[in-house]
Motif scaffolding. Structure first.
Motif, PDB file in Angstrom:
ATOM      1  N   ALA A 136      47.644  32.942  10.337  1.00 37.52           N
ATOM      2  CA  ALA A 136      48.884  33.375   9.510  1.00 37.52           C
ATOM      3  C   ALA A 136      49.261  32.209   8.912  1.00 37.52           C
ATOM      4  O   ALA A 136      49.999  31.582   9.628  1.00 37.52           O
ATOM      5  CB  ALA A 136      49.870  34.272  10.499  1.00 37.52           C
ATOM      6  N   SER A 185      46.053  31.580  15.822  1.00 37.62           N
ATOM      7  CA  SER A 185      46.736  32.399  14.350  1.00 37.62           C
ATOM      8  C   SER A 185      46.022  31.701  13.293  1.00 37.62           C
ATOM      9  O   SER A 185      45.922  30.529  13.335  1.00 37.62           O
ATOM     10  CB  SER A 185      48.146  32.165  14.572  1.00 37.62           C
ATOM     11  N   ASP A 226      52.474  40.816   9.459  1.00 42.29           N
ATOM     12  CA  ASP A 226      51.167  41.670   9.797  1.00 42.29           C
ATOM     13  C   ASP A 226      50.923  41.451  11.266  1.00 42.29           C
ATOM     14  O   ASP A 226      50.620  42.071  12.207  1.00 42.29           O
ATOM     15  CB  ASP A 226      50.051  41.384   8.849  1.00 42.29           C
ATOM     16  N   GLU A 227      50.843  40.012  11.789  1.00 50.95           N
ATOM     17  CA  GLU A 227      50.615  39.499  13.214  1.00 50.95           C
ATOM     18  C   GLU A 227      51.734  40.250  13.993  1.00 50.95           C
ATOM     19  O   GLU A 227      51.099  40.830  15.053  1.00 50.95           O
ATOM     20  CB  GLU A 227      50.336  38.191  12.982  1.00 50.95           C
ATOM     21  N   GLU A 233      51.499  37.233   6.115  1.00 55.14           N
ATOM     22  CA  GLU A 233      50.613  37.292   7.212  1.00 55.14           C
ATOM     23  C   GLU A 233      51.326  37.321   8.638  1.00 55.14           C
ATOM     24  O   GLU A 233      50.689  37.930   9.629  1.00 55.14           O
ATOM     25  CB  GLU A 233      49.514  36.207   6.798  1.00 55.14           C
ATOM     26  N   ILE A 234      52.442  36.555   8.923  1.00 56.80           N
ATOM     27  CA  ILE A 234      52.949  36.570  10.012  1.00 56.80           C
ATOM     28  C   ILE A 234      53.500  37.898  10.401  1.00 56.80           C
ATOM     29  O   ILE A 234      53.667  38.480  11.663  1.00 56.80           O
ATOM     30  CB  ILE A 234      54.301  35.448  10.073  1.00 56.80           C
TER      31      ILE A 234
END
Length: 304
Positions: free
Chosen positions: A263, A261, A271-272, A268-269
């Motif tokens: 992120a 990752s 989105d992931e 960002e997490i």
């Protein structure tokens, strides 16, 4: 006369439901306890408890079942958070259970203390006479956990029978139990991993650093990246490499895997997590892969 209507967002509705459940437990039970690992779900659960009783303090302790093989960053975070909030921390030690002969530590390169937690947990519930224990299980984690009701009855041996679940119509919960029995309560039953992270972002909650992308020495085992540490044995055919990874869940370091990752922020997490189709436990917990019924078998014995 005009009236103003207000519709709760998904996160607000989940928060309101969870706070209602937490308050209901405080009203119905004499000695509840909140299981707290320092992971994101228990962080959210403790934050909800703080909101439920503000401006007063949380009226029950938090308990961590400590395998002794946890990530140091998570233990540091746990101690900082409970100290800042002024809640009482009870630590139930797996090492103490081993020393007392209550459990036998497994050996070998794949050995993990994770499954030893059940005995330690049940002993602590009995020792402190806890009659309700809050857990952070969510509906999207694992099939056995999705079978749970919000109030999950445990018999005098701490065991769970999925066929003996009580009805919960109109958000009415049955907490009746005899001495020696207890109830596991899951305020996050209707939450998902994505909901958790969206709530962390909206409430600006701190979380342990290992949830974010960082460089770490890891090796591949059973499709997961396990971190090199004192509690993990790297076998001869396993190659250690430096990778940028993060953890989707935290637990015993001997069986909790990281994921590739980049992120580095909560946004960002989110989105992931929104894009993934693999559950966090399915991707990162080796002990859940023992069989298709591994988690259900452990829960029947008294696991979280």
């Amino acid at each position: 006369m005009s009236t103003t209507s207000y519709e709760l967002s998904n996160i607000e509705a989940l928060e309101a439901e969870s706070i209602h459940i937490i308050r209901e437990v405080a009203a119905e039970f004499e000695r509840p306890v909140l299981l707290f690992s320092g992971g994101k779900d228990s962080i959210v659960m403790l934050h909800l408890a703080v909101k439920a009783f503000a401006p007063a303090r949380v009226p029950f302790p938090v308990m961590h079942v400590d395998t002794g093989h946890n990530f140091p960053a998570v233990i540091e975070f746990r101690d900082e958070m409970v100290g800042r909030l002024g809640v009482r921390l009870v630590v139930a030690s797996v090492q103490a259970s081993i020393d007392a002969g209550r459990v036998v530590e497994p050996t070998g390169p794949r050995a993990s203390r994770n499954q030893l937690q059940t005995v330690t947990l049940l002993d602590a519930i009995e020792e402190h006479s806890f009659d309700a224990a809050f857990g952070g299980a969510r509906r999207d984690e694992e099939r056995a956990r999705a079978k749970e009701r919000v109030f999950s009855f445990r018999d005098e041996f701490g065991q769970w029978d999925p066929k003996q679940q009580r009805p919960e119509l109109w958000s009415l919960y049955n907490g009746r139990h005899h001495r020696g029995e207890h109830i596991r309560v899951f305020p996050l039953s209707n939450w998902t991993e994505l909901d958790i992270w969206q709530y962390v972002e909206s409430e600006k909650l701190p979380v342990p650093s290992i949830y974010f992308a960082h460089e770490r020495d890891v090796f591949s085992r059973d499709g997961m990246w396990l971190a090199v540490s004192d509690v993990v044995t790297v076998m001869d055919d396993e190659v250690v490499e430096r990778r940028t990874v993060r953890y989707r869940t935290v637990g015993d370091a001997s069986c909790t895997g990281a994921v590739d990752s980049a992120a580095a922020t909560v946004a960002e997490i989110i989105d992931e997590v929104a894009a993934t189709r693999i559950t966090e436990r399915g991707a990162t917990r080796a002990d859940d892969r023992a069989s298709e019924a591994a988690m259900e078998d452990r829960k029947r014995e008294g696991y979280f």
